[in-house]
Design a protein around this motif. Structure first.
Motif, PDB file in Angstrom:
ATOM      1  N   THR A 192      -3.538  35.165 -73.293  1.00  0.00           N
ATOM      2  CA  THR A 192      -2.442  35.969 -73.813  1.00  0.00           C
ATOM      3  C   THR A 192      -2.938  37.209 -74.550  1.00  0.00           C
ATOM      4  N   LEU A 227       7.185  40.725 -74.083  1.00  0.00           N
ATOM      5  CA  LEU A 227       6.919  40.255 -72.730  1.00  0.00           C
ATOM      6  C   LEU A 227       7.388  38.814 -72.531  1.00  0.00           C
ATOM      7  N   LYS A 274       7.241  34.894 -72.053  1.00  0.00           N
ATOM      8  CA  LYS A 274       6.344  34.000 -72.786  1.00  0.00           C
ATOM      9  C   LYS A 274       6.280  32.627 -72.132  1.00  0.00           C
ATOM     10  N   GLU A 310       2.634  35.489 -74.915  1.00  0.00           N
ATOM     11  CA  GLU A 310       3.007  36.508 -73.944  1.00  0.00           C
ATOM     12  C   GLU A 310       2.153  36.401 -72.670  1.00  0.00           C
ATOM     13  N   TYR A 327       0.307  38.306 -70.005  1.00  0.00           N
ATOM     14  CA  TYR A 327      -0.241  39.661 -69.936  1.00  0.00           C
ATOM     15  C   TYR A 327      -1.514  39.654 -69.102  1.00  0.00           C
TER      16      TYR A 327
END
Length: 451
Positions: free
Chosen positions: A304, A326, A328, A334, A336
């Protein structure tokens, strides 16, 4: 690989990766084995979980997934998915119940059966010597605060690797030193549950000293393919202010650069030492030659990013996490994938300098439920697609990314969060312990089929 991500299949096959690229899955001893079996000694995680308020519903790893008895079934799941490797950890408390001294033959026999079982199934064993279950008698002596832990750990390494070191494919001494040191001694979220900056400074150093001593012990046994596995979080300023940028840089220093700098540069980030320096062990600089014992590969555990802001205090580290926008996971982390791309390139360019790199953990928790003998987890499939796309791009760009391990094989004991956070490719009913491969496992099996 396609550019649009599916929710019911994986958008890659073996043919998308180099012939020598390894696909694996990971797990850890305390989270799956069951610490009450086979003469395993008590660990500080047993103590931590027995203390009211430390873990969700007071849950512990005494039974976990009963992998101790069900290991053959679990290895069949690794083989049947078409995976090349299994990254497992060894319980220090199972091998040496007192942390030192008399070995537990039942425990050593278990790991011999486990490694031999992998080899019989054509699975490469990737061993981790420590995934957080420190023997309680050593915790009584100060644990990671005590410099002697480096010698204790090297001795334990010698005991177990004299028995299985000739059969493991690759080994890393310690999983995620940030969790061992900072999360457990500064934030207090994991065993031993301290919030003590002096203990933290010592643990941050001693965990690397132990890594170096264990690596030397394995070299002395003639072992090869020894690595370093650290966890990474992408630290992004919560806003454009100079204060937020400084806070994010400090977070990056604590979480990401401290351990890599120690091993590869024989130094620690100065902005972190500004806070930890007064509490560091005396003459710690003299240990860097041991800490920097050469490794053969580097492992990246990535999940994350975090948005970081100053917390308005003058107390080190004076930063806080800010909720990001963003999507989750169930861990409230998040999603990513760009962060994985960033760390593959940073590790290659700034540290490893051509050494092989493995993504040793990547995965997500989701609220998976079994229904009519099936478990649908489309979000996990989408997560894997997004992150594997970044791995594929890095390989195409010439980075020496040699493997990708999904966390985790089984739903398991997620430490202080108990059993409800499900990371597994395989669903575990924690009442019956029955295993049900999820849709993501089936998608992986399809993607890894021999062409």
């Amino acid at each position: 690989m396609t550019s649009t991500f599916s929710r019911d299949r994986l958008d890659f096959t073996r043919a998308n990766m180099p012939e020598d690229f390894q696909f694996g899955v990971a797990a850890s001893s305390y989270q799956i084995e069951g610490s009450k079996f086979g003469g395993c000694g008590r660990s500080h995680w047993d103590d931590f979980a027995a203390t009211p308020g430390n873990t969700a519903r007071g849950e512990d790893g005494s039974l976990a997934c009963d992998h101790y008895h069900r290991w053959a079934e679990d290895l069949d799941l690794v083989r049947d998915a078409g995976l090349d490797c299994y990254r497992f950890s060894i319980s220090w408390a199972r091998v040496l119940p007192e942390g030192r001294g008399q070995a537990n033959q039942e425990g050593i026999d278990f790991y011999e059966r486990l490694v031999d079982g992998m080899l019989e199934r054509g699975i490469k064993p990737f061993a981790t010597l420590y995934h957080w279950d420190l023997p309680s008698p050593l915790a009584d002596l100060g644990g990671w605060r005590n410099r002697d832990i480096a010698s204790w750990f090297a001795d334990y390494t010698d005991v177990i690797m004299r028995r299985i070191g000739d059969r493991v494919h690759a080994t890393a001494p310690i999983n995620e030193p940030w969790c061992v040191a900072w999360l457990s001694h500064f934030m207090g979220h994991h065993a031993p549950g301290l919030r003590d900056i002096r203990a933290t400074a010592r643990a941050m150093h001693h965990v690397l000293l132990a890594h170096g001593r264990a690596t030397q012990a394995m070299r002395a046994l003639g072992m090869k393919n020894l690595g370093l596995v650290t966890n990474f979080e992408y630290a992004e300023p919560a806003d454009e202010s100079a204060e937020a940028k400084a806070a994010a840089h400090l977070y990056d220093g604590i979480y990401n650069r401290w351990f890599l700098d120690g091993v590869f540069k024989k130094s620690y980030p100065q902005e972190v030492l500004a806070g930890l320096g007064p509490n560091m062990p005396e003459n710690y600089e003299q240990d860097f030659d041991i800490i920097a014992e050469p490794v053969d590969w580097v492992g990246i555990n990535y999940y994350t990013r975090k948005l970081i802001a100053p917390d308005g205090t003058n107390q080190f580290p004076a930063l806080k996490e800010v909720e990001g926008p963003l999507p989750k996971t169930l861990m409230d982390w998040e999603i990513y994938p760009e962060g994985l791309d960033f760390f593959m390139r940073r590790v290659h360019e700034d540290y490893a300098q051509g050494l092989p790199i493995y993504i040793t953990e990547n995965g997500m928790a989701s609220p998976d439920m079994a229904k009519d003998g099936a478990v649908h987890d489309p979000d996990r499939i989408q997560f894997l697609n997004a992150h594997l796309a970044k791995v594929h791009k890095a390989v195409e760009d010439g980075l020496p990314i040699k493997g990708y391990f999904i966390w985790s094989l089984l739903d398991n004991y997620e430490w202080a969060l108990g059993y409800e956070k499900r990371f597994g490719l395989v669903h575990v009913d924690f009442d019956t312990l029955s295993r049900t491969p999820k849709a993501s496992w089936h998608a992986l099996k399809e993607a890894l089929k021999a062409e």
